[in-house]
Design a protein around this motif. Structure first.
Motif: not given
Ligand code: GTR
Length: 418
Positions: A117-137
């Motif tokens: 098995x493998x796993x990637x721990x992802x953290x995402x902060x999503x702005x509350x006021x912009x939906x859907x928001x553009x994103x940077x990874x």
């Protein structure tokens, strides 16, 4: 080998003209700095020798050829793409953060194969006021605790989540080591071992560690596609240094990313190889220091760059017609700044096939004769070139991913993605 001698920061001064007119320097003695010289693969010439003049020929013939060349000779071929076993599990319940301005999601991207098995721990902060928001990874190649702290007790300009949220972008990050540890372990752990448990059967074009990290960023995109709060059509992938090489390969292979950002990526990233930059890392050196990053075939090109059927402008070109951004730093000679810039110049004709502008040089108040003769002189420090669909800046300072860099990436995204 014949190399371009870079005398000044005007490395690319004549490159556009020379590249487009097909001019070739005949001998090192007559070289103009930055000129596309004999032996440099032409991004718009097919293996059969045909010049590509249409989007169709690029997309159907030349682009697939270039992608194959990079798989075969540089990054290697993935054992799997999206695995059937892929699943997303919350690590903890979603939580409001940043005084209610962002929703934090923590997710474990899990997969299994014959080797476990493998796993990637992802953290995402999503702005509350912009939906859907553009994103940077962000593909984070530095310690998670200090650089991508999900609790924001440790704040670091390497991942300025608060600033991204303030400007209306979702901020996502994962640690590259989750996908594959950054050590030469003979491919006995990480994602390589999950899908190919017996390393003795690895082929000379099997995926290396950079390809594995890029694969991880694509799995993040798989998760993004399940998120109504993030606009999947406006996602940028960002990486610094080894992460920048990874971002470029990710943007080249996964066309779902609208924007690819390579920060100080150097050798194996945006740095053009066929250029004499004695203070910068060479293919021989990178293969010696990091034998796990590239495929085995890449080893043949140490001190033998002219035999490589690609150069790194072709990696940038694979991102067209989407957005690309390359950044250098003044004190980062190891990354070969003129080579990073030169790749942007030589990749730009592919954007022009689409009727778009690739790299657009800045307006100068008093251009020199050399600059006038050229469409693309390297800009002075801290003077971003952001008008076309290929962005570039040379930041004052050392090898790093700084707030200045992020601010310029957001400016570029504001301009072209919003
Ligand atoms: C260096 C390596 C570079 C670059 C850098 C980094 O040691 O030579 O290619 O990737 O590490 O990732 O910070």
């Amino acid at each position: 080998m014949t190399k371009i001698i870079v005398v000044t920061v005007l490395a690319a001064a004549s490159a556009v003209c020379a590249a487009e007119s097909g001019a070739r320097a005949s001998s090192p003695a007559t070289l103009t700095p930055g000129v596309l010289q004999a032996g440099t693969p032409d991004v718009l010439k097919t293996i059969a020798g045909q010049t590509v003049t249409t989007v169709e020929a690029w997309e159907q013939v030349r682009r697939p050829e270039v992608l194959e060349l990079f798989k075969t000779h540089v990054f290697g071929r993935n054992a799997v793409e999206r695995p059937a076993t892929l699943r997303f599990e919350p690590i903890e319940p979603d939580r409001e953060m940043m005084e209610g301005r962002a929703l934090r999601k923590r997710v474990s991207i899990r997969y299994s194969g014959p080797g476990g098995e493998g796993a990637i721990a992802l953290t995402a902060f999503i702005p509350k006021t912009v939906r859907p928001a553009p994103a940077f990874v962000l593909i984070c190649n530095r310690s998670s605790a200090k650089h991508i702290d999900p609790d924001r007790l440790e704040k670091n300009p390497f991942f300025p989540a608060e600033e991204l949220i303030a400007r209306g972008y979702a901020a996502l990050a994962f640690h590259n080591g989750d996908v594959d540890p950054d050590v030469h372990d003979g491919f006995t752990n990480g994602v390589h071992a999950v899908f190919q448990p017996d390393p003795s059967v690895r082929k000379s074009d099997a995926w290396g560690t950079i390809a594995a990290w890029a694969w991880g960023a694509s799995r993040v995109m798989d998760w993004i596609e399940t998120q109504p709060g993030i606009d999947r059509m406006r996602v940028g992938v960002v990486g610094h240094s080894r992460g920048g090489k990874t971002a470029l390969w990710c943007g080249a292979t996964d066309t779902r990313f609208a924007l690819t950002i390579s920060n100080n990526s150097g050798c194996g990233g945006a740095k053009f190889n066929r250029m004499a930059l004695p203070k910068s890392e060479s293919i021989a050196r990178i293969n010696k220091s990091f034998p796990h990053w590239f495929c085995t075939n890449y080893k043949q090109y140490g001190d033998n760059e002219e035999a490589l059927p690609v150069d790194q402008h072709m990696l940038v070109a694979l991102i067209a017609p989407r957005l690309a951004y390359v950044a250098s730093a003044t004190l980062d000679d190891w990354a070969g700044q003129p080579g990073e810039f030169h790749s942007c110049v030589l990749a730009s004709p592919v954007w022009r096939l689409y009727g778009q502008q690739g790299l657009v040089p800045g307006a100068r108040t008093a251009p020199s004769a050399e600059e006038q003769a050229s469409a693309a002189a390297m800009p002075p420090p801290d003077t971003p070139l952001q008008q076309g669909r290929v962005g570039y800046h040379l930041r004052t300072g050392k090898h790093d991913l700084s707030l200045y860099d992020w601010q310029r990436y957001m400016d570029f995204a504001d301009r072209h993605l919003k």
